[in-house]
Design an enzyme around this catalytic site. Structure first.
Site, PDB file in Angstrom:
ATOM      1  N   GLY A 136      46.316  34.893  44.929  1.00 22.21           N
ATOM      2  CA  GLY A 136      45.276  35.616  45.665  1.00 22.21           C
ATOM      3  C   GLY A 136      43.994  34.826  45.843  1.00 22.21           C
ATOM      4  O   GLY A 136      43.996  33.613  46.066  1.00 22.21           O
ATOM      5  N   ILE A 137      42.901  35.547  45.717  1.00 19.94           N
ATOM      6  CA  ILE A 137      41.582  34.956  45.977  1.00 19.94           C
ATOM      7  C   ILE A 137      41.276  33.844  44.967  1.00 19.94           C
ATOM      8  O   ILE A 137      40.747  32.792  45.330  1.00 19.94           O
ATOM      9  CB  ILE A 137      40.507  36.072  45.931  1.00 19.94           C
ATOM     10  N   ASP A 182      44.551  36.492  28.578  1.00 22.60           N
ATOM     11  CA  ASP A 182      44.261  37.827  29.081  1.00 22.60           C
ATOM     12  C   ASP A 182      42.755  37.988  28.931  1.00 22.60           C
ATOM     13  O   ASP A 182      42.226  37.924  27.811  1.00 22.60           O
ATOM     14  CB  ASP A 182      45.010  38.869  28.231  1.00 22.60           C
ATOM     15  N   VAL A 183      42.049  38.179  30.045  1.00 21.46           N
ATOM     16  CA  VAL A 183      40.584  38.172  29.959  1.00 21.46           C
ATOM     17  C   VAL A 183      40.048  39.297  29.081  1.00 21.46           C
ATOM     18  O   VAL A 183      38.901  39.239  28.626  1.00 21.46           O
ATOM     19  CB  VAL A 183      39.909  38.243  31.354  1.00 21.46           C
ATOM     20  N   TYR A 206      37.605  51.937  39.756  1.00 27.13           N
ATOM     21  CA  TYR A 206      37.482  50.586  40.323  1.00 27.13           C
ATOM     22  C   TYR A 206      36.118  50.423  40.999  1.00 27.13           C
ATOM     23  O   TYR A 206      35.413  49.431  40.793  1.00 27.13           O
ATOM     24  CB  TYR A 206      38.619  50.344  41.326  1.00 27.13           C
ATOM     25  N   LYS A 253      33.004  47.775  40.067  1.00 22.82           N
ATOM     26  CA  LYS A 253      32.449  46.768  40.983  1.00 22.82           C
ATOM     27  C   LYS A 253      30.956  46.970  41.202  1.00 22.82           C
ATOM     28  O   LYS A 253      30.195  46.003  41.333  1.00 22.82           O
ATOM     29  CB  LYS A 253      33.218  46.791  42.308  1.00 22.82           C
ATOM     30  N   VAL A 276      41.257  42.098  51.633  1.00 23.58           N
ATOM     31  CA  VAL A 276      41.792  40.739  51.661  1.00 23.58           C
ATOM     32  C   VAL A 276      43.301  40.819  51.422  1.00 23.58           C
ATOM     33  O   VAL A 276      43.759  41.592  50.558  1.00 23.58           O
ATOM     34  CB  VAL A 276      41.140  39.880  50.549  1.00 23.58           C
TER      35      VAL A 276
HETATM   36  P1  NDP Z   1      45.463  39.829  42.914  1.00 21.10           P
HETATM   37  O1  NDP Z   1      46.037  41.111  42.445  1.00 21.10           O
HETATM   38  O2  NDP Z   1      46.165  39.029  43.925  1.00 21.10           O
HETATM   39  O3  NDP Z   1      45.145  38.883  41.669  1.00 21.10           O
HETATM   40  C1  NDP Z   1      44.526  39.406  40.526  1.00 21.10           C
HETATM   41  C2  NDP Z   1      44.213  38.261  39.617  1.00 21.10           C
HETATM   42  O4  NDP Z   1      43.547  38.768  38.455  1.00 21.10           O
HETATM   43  C3  NDP Z   1      45.452  37.530  39.135  1.00 21.10           C
HETATM   44  O5  NDP Z   1      45.177  36.185  39.059  1.00 21.10           O
HETATM   45  C4  NDP Z   1      45.671  38.104  37.745  1.00 21.10           C
HETATM   46  O6  NDP Z   1      46.327  37.217  36.872  1.00 21.10           O
HETATM   47  C5  NDP Z   1      44.235  38.297  37.304  1.00 21.10           C
HETATM   48  N1  NDP Z   1      44.145  39.273  36.235  1.00 21.10           N
HETATM   49  C6  NDP Z   1      44.232  40.621  36.308  1.00 21.10           C
HETATM   50  N2  NDP Z   1      44.146  41.166  35.090  1.00 21.10           N
HETATM   51  C7  NDP Z   1      43.987  40.144  34.222  1.00 21.10           C
HETATM   52  C8  NDP Z   1      43.833  40.047  32.825  1.00 21.10           C
HETATM   53  N3  NDP Z   1      43.794  41.143  32.045  1.00 21.10           N
HETATM   54  N4  NDP Z   1      43.695  38.824  32.262  1.00 21.10           N
HETATM   55  C9  NDP Z   1      43.737  37.734  33.024  1.00 21.10           C
HETATM   56  N5  NDP Z   1      43.862  37.738  34.361  1.00 21.10           N
HETATM   57  C10 NDP Z   1      43.994  38.939  34.945  1.00 21.10           C
HETATM   58  O7  NDP Z   1      44.012  40.232  43.411  1.00 21.10           O
HETATM   59  P2  NDP Z   1      42.996  39.560  44.443  1.00 21.10           P
HETATM   60  O8  NDP Z   1      43.157  38.103  44.504  1.00 21.10           O
HETATM   61  O9  NDP Z   1      43.029  40.329  45.687  1.00 21.10           O
HETATM   62  O10 NDP Z   1      41.627  39.945  43.706  1.00 21.10           O
HETATM   63  C11 NDP Z   1      40.795  39.002  43.081  1.00 21.10           C
HETATM   64  C12 NDP Z   1      39.437  39.655  42.872  1.00 21.10           C
HETATM   65  O11 NDP Z   1      38.918  40.071  44.123  1.00 21.10           O
HETATM   66  C13 NDP Z   1      39.500  40.907  41.997  1.00 21.10           C
HETATM   67  O12 NDP Z   1      38.351  40.958  41.165  1.00 21.10           O
HETATM   68  C14 NDP Z   1      39.452  42.029  43.019  1.00 21.10           C
HETATM   69  O13 NDP Z   1      38.948  43.220  42.474  1.00 21.10           O
HETATM   70  C15 NDP Z   1      38.538  41.430  44.055  1.00 21.10           C
HETATM   71  N6  NDP Z   1      38.637  42.025  45.369  1.00 21.10           N
HETATM   72  C16 NDP Z   1      39.824  42.020  46.056  1.00 21.10           C
HETATM   73  C17 NDP Z   1      39.899  42.608  47.304  1.00 21.10           C
HETATM   74  C18 NDP Z   1      41.147  42.629  48.116  1.00 21.10           C
HETATM   75  O14 NDP Z   1      41.146  43.299  49.170  1.00 21.10           O
HETATM   76  N7  NDP Z   1      42.210  41.949  47.723  1.00 21.10           N
HETATM   77  C19 NDP Z   1      38.713  43.259  47.898  1.00 21.10           C
HETATM   78  C20 NDP Z   1      37.537  43.193  47.106  1.00 21.10           C
HETATM   79  C21 NDP Z   1      37.505  42.599  45.886  1.00 21.10           C
HETATM   80  P3  NDP Z   1      47.823  37.592  36.310  1.00 21.10           P
HETATM   81  O15 NDP Z   1      48.736  37.478  37.492  1.00 21.10           O
HETATM   82  O16 NDP Z   1      48.092  36.583  35.275  1.00 21.10           O
HETATM   83  O17 NDP Z   1      47.696  38.999  35.804  1.00 21.10           O
END
Ligand code: NDP
Length: 254
Positions: A21-22, A65-66, A159, A163, A192
């Site tokens: 993702g992002i 795990d954060v 959520y 934020k 996104v």
């Molecule tokens: P994804 O679901 O694609 O990715 C989420 C990421 O967060 C993964 O890398 C995952 O790692 C990591 N993550 C989640 N929980 C944990 C944890 N407990 N410990 C470590 N890593 C963790 O999401 P996006 O890329 O879309 O989102 C990235 C950020 O952007 C987030 O903060 C989201 O809230 C924000 N955002 C996204 C939007 C969207 O439309 N997509 C819109 C607005 C904000 P792992 O796979 O290892 O769990």
């Protein structure tokens, strides 16, 4: 202003949630403009493995795990031990969950707040110490338009609250550290294309509402968020602190 101000040569960046993702897009871009990057996530995806293998001197990964008690110290220490300094933190890892407010469980609430607010707070607290020692640094917190508005049609009050908290943490940290060389900004994406939104995009009703509510009539690519994060992280934003950059295709204009 020179193009070099948008580069991160010589800088070290710590990026959470960098396996997809992002976060993955940010890692690719930051590495591509000269940063050495300590990446972290719970799982190692094929795309992450490929990035790590592409330039092992530039990219390193630590599984974490954060929300873990020792995670902040562990990942910041890993960045310092591997690359010798820390210039940029991108607090990107996040999770979403939907449901009626009156049915939302304590466990759901804890998962959202622990991941989206408490973990970024604790990681920033750890990361800012070496930044204070060196008198410089940039923190980019990934917020959301959900910090401003109630999304529709899905309901996601926890959520959205997490934020909004990140945006306020950004504002207040920026005030506290502006005189000590550390800038703190947030990025508030609209919708996104990623795993987080895949279910909604595949849902015809949600997709229609999300598209109609977005004046640009499309969702963003993760790479379009990475360029915004780069601006905030780089010297191009040398006078920018306490800002939340909204990148939402116009979603919050109406
Ligand atoms: P994804 O679901 O694609 O990715 C989420 C990421 O967060 C993964 O890398 C995952 O790692 C990591 N993550 C989640 N929980 C944990 C944890 N407990 N410990 C470590 N890593 C963790 O999401 P996006 O890329 O879309 O989102 C990235 C950020 O952007 C987030 O903060 C989201 O809230 C924000 N955002 C996204 C939007 C969207 O439309 N997509 C819109 C607005 C904000 P792992 O796979 O290892 O769990």
């Amino acid at each position: 202003m020179t193009p070099s101000q948008f580069r991160l040569d010589g800088k070290v960046a710590l990026i959470t949630g960098a396996n997809r993702g992002i976060g993955l897009a940010i890692a690719r871009l930051f590495g591509g403009v000269g940063a050495r990057c300590l990446l972290t996530s719970r799982s190692e995806t094929p795309a992450l493995k490929e990035l790590l293998a592409s330039d092992p001197d530039r990219f390193a990964w630590v599984q974490a795990d954060v929300t873990g008690q020792d995670a902040p110290a562990r990942i910041v220490t890993a960045a310092l031990e591997r690359f010798g300094r820390l210039d940029v933190l991108v607090n990107n890892a996040g999770v979403a969950d939907n449901g009626d407010f009156h049915d939302f469980t304590d466990a759901q609430l804890a998962r959202i707040m622990d991941t989206n607010f408490t973990a970024p707070f604790r990681i920033a607290r750890e990361a800012i110490r070496p930044m204070l020692d060196q008198g410089s640094g940039a923190i980019v917190n990934i917020g959301s338009i959900s910090g401003y508005v109630a999304n529709t049609p899905q309901l996601q009050v926890a959520y959205n609250s997490s934020k909004a908290a990140i945006h306020q943490m950004t504002t207040t940290m920026a005030f506290e550290y502006a005189g000590r060389g550390i800038r703190v900004n947030a990025l508030a994406p609209g919708y996104v294309i990623s795993d987080m939104t895949a279910g909604g995009i595949a849902n015809a009703d949600w997709n229609r509402v999300w598209t109609e509510n977005t004046p640009m009539r499309r969702f963003a690519e993760p790479e379009e968020m990475a360029t915004c994060a780069l601006f905030l992280a780089s010297d191009a934003a040398s006078y920018v602190t306490g800002a939340t950059l909204i990148a939402d295709g116009g979603y919050t204009t109406h």
